[in-house]
Design an enzyme around this catalytic site. Structure first.
Site, PDB file in Angstrom:
ATOM      1  N   GLU A  36      42.816  39.871  51.988  1.00 59.72           N
ATOM      2  CA  GLU A  36      41.730  38.902  51.849  1.00 59.72           C
ATOM      3  C   GLU A  36      41.048  39.110  50.508  1.00 59.72           C
ATOM      4  O   GLU A  36      40.774  40.238  50.106  1.00 59.72           O
ATOM      5  CB  GLU A  36      40.720  39.080  52.977  1.00 59.72           C
ATOM      6  N   GLU A  69      47.476  53.782  50.447  1.00 59.09           N
ATOM      7  CA  GLU A  69      48.674  54.615  50.541  1.00 59.09           C
ATOM      8  C   GLU A  69      49.825  53.746  51.026  1.00 59.09           C
ATOM      9  O   GLU A  69      49.757  53.151  52.102  1.00 59.09           O
ATOM     10  CB  GLU A  69      48.452  55.760  51.536  1.00 59.09           C
ATOM     11  N   HIS A  88      43.848  42.737  58.110  1.00 61.52           N
ATOM     12  CA  HIS A  88      44.017  42.589  56.666  1.00 61.52           C
ATOM     13  C   HIS A  88      43.231  43.681  55.948  1.00 61.52           C
ATOM     14  O   HIS A  88      42.392  44.341  56.537  1.00 61.52           O
ATOM     15  CB  HIS A  88      43.531  41.208  56.194  1.00 61.52           C
ATOM     16  N   ARG A 133      52.836  50.976  55.925  1.00 59.92           N
ATOM     17  CA  ARG A 133      54.259  51.308  55.868  1.00 59.92           C
ATOM     18  C   ARG A 133      54.970  50.144  55.204  1.00 59.92           C
ATOM     19  O   ARG A 133      54.750  48.988  55.574  1.00 59.92           O
ATOM     20  CB  ARG A 133      54.809  51.539  57.272  1.00 59.92           C
ATOM     21  N   HIS A 153      41.271  56.308  52.184  1.00 55.44           N
ATOM     22  CA  HIS A 153      42.451  55.481  51.953  1.00 55.44           C
ATOM     23  C   HIS A 153      42.857  54.746  53.223  1.00 55.44           C
ATOM     24  O   HIS A 153      42.442  55.094  54.318  1.00 55.44           O
ATOM     25  CB  HIS A 153      43.633  56.283  51.392  1.00 55.44           C
ATOM     26  N   ASN A 165      59.356  55.076  54.640  1.00 56.56           N
ATOM     27  CA  ASN A 165      60.198  55.950  55.450  1.00 56.56           C
ATOM     28  C   ASN A 165      61.648  55.620  55.097  1.00 56.56           C
ATOM     29  O   ASN A 165      62.090  54.479  55.293  1.00 56.56           O
ATOM     30  CB  ASN A 165      59.923  55.728  56.941  1.00 56.56           C
TER      31      ASN A 165
END
Length: 176
Positions: free
Chosen positions: A162, A96, A114, A49, A45, A100
């Site tokens: 992309e 993922e 990217h 954030r 993965h 936060n």
């Protein structure tokens, strides 16, 4: 000193039968580490954030067509993660999305580039993404200095995605 011809298979056979490693085996150890780890390691993965988890989930599922695979809250450490993708591990790498709690934006910095998605038709993908409310930042066309057709879109947090045009069965290999 023994300079007779040898093969790596002979050393592996000796090692597998409990006989000590030869100097020749030790000299080729880095090669074998690379060979073995290429079979044991794989990308599972990538984490981004995000400032608004639901907005990001909507973009990746509704605009880019991924599936929400699972979410998990961690109240003790004040964050929530959501995994999206075109399939789940172990068959597919996942994305993922980490939220936060209390953080609504991040600075991009200069290190992030990217993520890339293979698409059968980059122009059609741009049209579909634009129609779904996505932001196309580079229209489909050949990469500078090559022949691969690419395009770029930006997610709601400013991350670049992309789109690389790939025909059926044409996987990996980077840009041409």
């Amino acid at each position: 000193m023994d300079y007779s011809p040898w093969t790596a298979e002979q050393d592996i056979s000796r090692y597998s039968h409990g006989i000590a490693w030869s100097n020749k085996w030790l000299a080729t150890l880095p090669l074998y580490v690379n060979l073995f780890t290429s079979y044991l390691m794989r990308l599972i993965h990538t984490m981004l954030r995000v400032g608004n988890l639901q907005r990001s989930i909507d973009f990746y599922t509704q605009v880019l067509g991924m599936t929400l695979l699972r979410t998990s809250d961690n109240p003790e450490y004040k964050y929530t993660v959501a995994f999206v993708g075109y399939g789940s591990n172990p068959d597919h790498a996942e994305l993922e999305l980490t939220f936060n709690w209390g953080v609504d934006h991040y600075d991009m910095g200069t290190a992030y580039g990217h993520i890339a998605l293979a698409v059968p038709d980059a122009k059609a993908a741009c049209d579909k993404i634009r129609a779904a409310g996505g932001n196309v930042t580079r229209e489909a066309g050949p990469v500078k200095g090559g022949s691969t057709v690419i395009a770029f879109v930006t997610d709601p947090d400013g991350y670049k995605v992309e789109l690389i045009e790939r025909t059926d069965g044409d996987t990996g290999g980077g840009l041409r």
